[in-house]
Design an enzyme around this catalytic site. Structure first.
Site, PDB file in Angstrom:
ATOM      1  N   SER A  23      22.693  48.826  37.010  1.00 11.49           N
ATOM      2  CA  SER A  23      21.891  49.223  38.157  1.00 11.49           C
ATOM      3  C   SER A  23      20.441  48.840  37.886  1.00 11.49           C
ATOM      4  CB  SER A  23      22.048  50.734  38.393  1.00 11.49           C
ATOM      5  OG  SER A  23      21.470  51.096  39.631  1.00 11.49           O
TER       6      SER A  23
ATOM      7  N   HIS B 190      27.235  51.660  33.479  1.00 15.55           N
ATOM      8  CA  HIS B 190      27.383  50.694  34.565  1.00 15.55           C
ATOM      9  C   HIS B 190      26.009  50.083  34.838  1.00 15.55           C
ATOM     10  CE1 HIS B 190      25.918  54.225  36.716  1.00 15.55           C
ATOM     11  NE2 HIS B 190      25.517  53.411  37.677  1.00 15.55           N
TER      12      HIS B 190
END
Length: 554
Positions: free
Chosen positions: A229, A227
């Site tokens: 970030s 993911h």
């Protein structure tokens, strides 16, 4: 009588003990309220034995950081909307919400895509199949030049990479995406990647990703992302081992003002990463400073003291404006990657030749050279300062020669770099050269780009593959061999063709003379279905691309 005396004993005890205690507490509180903050800070420093690390600021360094009011919901929404708006393949440098950011954004579908930040060594690869068929996702790659977003580090930890953000925050894909950026640790096995699962505007919460060395190679970090970030890399040497990293010393020069007989040098102590140097270049632009000579490497250790910069020699007719000829850079400012710099300002001596008629400015700077002191051969060939001084006595002040030494405190006799600088009045500095932005690229349609990449990627026996296209663009054999080391040489050469603003008609012409009729047919089919208007004239192929520099792309 005795019972009365015994009943007064507890009260007397409270008076004797309670009043002094209460007075002491009240006195301590009063001292705390009235004691200046600087004294309290000194007291806490003695107790904790840790120095507070201040964040660097743009020129001048002693300017205090400003406090900004909290952002409104509309400002936050506009901030993220601009970051995720496609930039048409361009790298954008902009200050948003008081943060200096370098970013690029695009839309990707099931075929995947790649984002690259120019001249920074940072890229993000979204593989084919990471996005569902029929969907399009906007992705962004962001280099954070707000140094306050870096992790809070201990004395044993050193920052060796930039802070990079992938957006939108929290986005996940069907296949892992690959984030790549540079680091400057001398031992990759001592470098550990960190992640902060927060947005750009929130307080950061940095946590390690695996063990040291899990995501690092010789000079690169490569992370498979589940993911999006924020990410960075920190140097953490094992107990008993000495941590070291590579610095690059960058010298910038600019006059204080046009028409004045002054010259100012600034020496930056930067992490040896491409984005750190680009930060210094951007920081110097408002002041007219330009990089002088190639950057030089410096072996910086985390176990030693502050960095010293000593002025050793100035040519005849010039003097140092500052009182001190030695400047110190705090060890933690360099070790924690704060991009510090130190400056020297020189002026003509009163009454020296040329002082009454100051030049427009100083230019034509020779490349800065740094020589290891440990090399006896280089010392033997290098003339002494006294000899150089004698040679310059007859010279006018239209030339300046400066020698500086830089070393870590405690390592002067073991490892020192000698910085020699020369400038003359052969060119005018009255106005710095304008900063020109590259023209927008003619991007190939994504579906056409993918098909041509698949056709040109396999090596052909006759050689009429991506290598032949590179030759028609004027690339030499060495640069073609460099391209062969890329993940997709065909994609790289097609992107290079795009940066030259090549048209589809030109590409069709090149495929025809390369005898790649399959590629020419694909282009012709696309033109037949979408073209409206007269075709763009074909350029002359390789003859007009002889000046192409591959280094601008990679």
């Amino acid at each position: 009588m005795c019972s009365h005396e015994s009943s007064l004993q507890p009260a007397q005890f409270l008076l004797l003990v309670g009043v002094p205690v209460a007075s002491a507490v009240l006195l301590a509180q009063c001292l705390r309220w009235r004691c200046p903050r600087r004294l309290l800070g000194a007291c806490w420093k003695l107790e904790s034995q840790e120095e507070p690390v201040s964040h660097p600021t743009p020129l001048p360094e002693n300017e205090s950081s400003r406090q900004f009011p909290p952002a409104t919901l509309q400002e936050v929404a506009a901030f993220y909307q601009e970051l995720h708006t496609p930039t048409q393949g361009q790298t954008v440098i902009r200050q948003l919400m008081h943060k200096l950011l370098v970013f690029s954004a695009r839309e990707v579908d099931h075929r995947g895509g790649c984002l690259m930040l120019q001249d920074t060594g940072i890229s993000l690869l979204i593989p084919p199949g990471a996005v569902s068929v029929g969907r399009q996702e906007r992705v962004s790659l962001i280099l954070v030049w707000d140094l306050s977003d870096a992790p809070s580090l201990s004395r044993a930890q050193g920052l060796v990479s930039p802070v990079v953000a992938c957006g939108p925050h929290g986005a996940s894909f069907l296949k892992p995406c690959t984030l790549t950026f540079k680091h400057c640790a001398q031992q990759p096995s001592h470098a550990r990647t960190y992640s902060s699962n927060t947005t750009l505007l929130d307080a950061k919460a940095w946590k390690p990703l695996g063990r040291p060395g899990d995501h690092t190679s010789r000079d690169e970090c490569r992370i498979l992302l589940s993911h999006f970030s924020l990410y960075t890399c920190v140097l953490e040497a094992p107990v008993g081992r000495e941590a070291r990293k590579w610095l690059q010393l960058a010298v910038f020069c600019s006059p204080l003002a046009p028409g004045q007989s002054h010259l100012q040098l600034r020496v930056y102590f930067l992490n040896n990463t491409p984005c750190a140097l680009q930060w210094a270049v951007t920081n110097e632009q408002p002041h007219g400073g330009r990089l002088r000579g190639p950057c030089q490497l410096f072996d910086f250790t985390g176990a030693q003291g502050d960095q010293c910069l000593k002025l050793k020699y100035i040519s005849e007719g010039w003097e140092n404006v500052d009182d001190s000829s030695c400047q110190l850079v705090p060890h933690l400012h360099i070790w924690h990657g704060k991009c510090p710099f130190r400056s020297f300002c020189f002026r003509r001596k009163a009454g020296s030749p040329g002082a009454s008629h100051p030049p427009a400015a100083l230019s034509s700077l020779l490349p800065v050279t740094l020589e290891p002191r440990s090399s006896s051969l280089s010392r033997a060939r290098r003339p002494s300062l006294k000899a150089s001084e004698n040679e310059d006595c007859s010279a006018l002040t239209n030339e300046i020669i400066v020698t500086m030494h830089t070393f870590q405190d405690g390592l002067e006799t073991k490892y020192m770099e000698i910085l020699r600088f020369q400038a003359s009045e052969e060119e005018s500095w009255t106005a710095p050269p304008p900063v020109t932005q590259p023209p927008p690229c003619n991007r190939l349609p994504p579906e056409l780009f993918e098909r041509l990449q698949m056709l040109l990627e396999p090596n052909s026996i006759t050689g009429n593959d991506w290598r032949r296209l590179a030759s028609h663009l004027g690339l030499c054999g060495m640069k073609i061999r460099f391209l062969s080391c890329q993940r997709s040489p065909a994609a790289a050469i097609l992107e290079l063709f795009e940066e030259q603003n090549g048209s589809l008609q030109e590409l069709h012409y090149l495929m025809t003379i390369m005898e790649r009729l399959d590629c020419a047919s694909v282009i012709q089919s696309y033109l037949s279905g979408t073209q409206s208007g007269s075709p763009v004239p074909v350029r002359g192929g390789a003859q007009e691309n002889q000046g192409l520099e591959l280094d601008e792309k990679f």
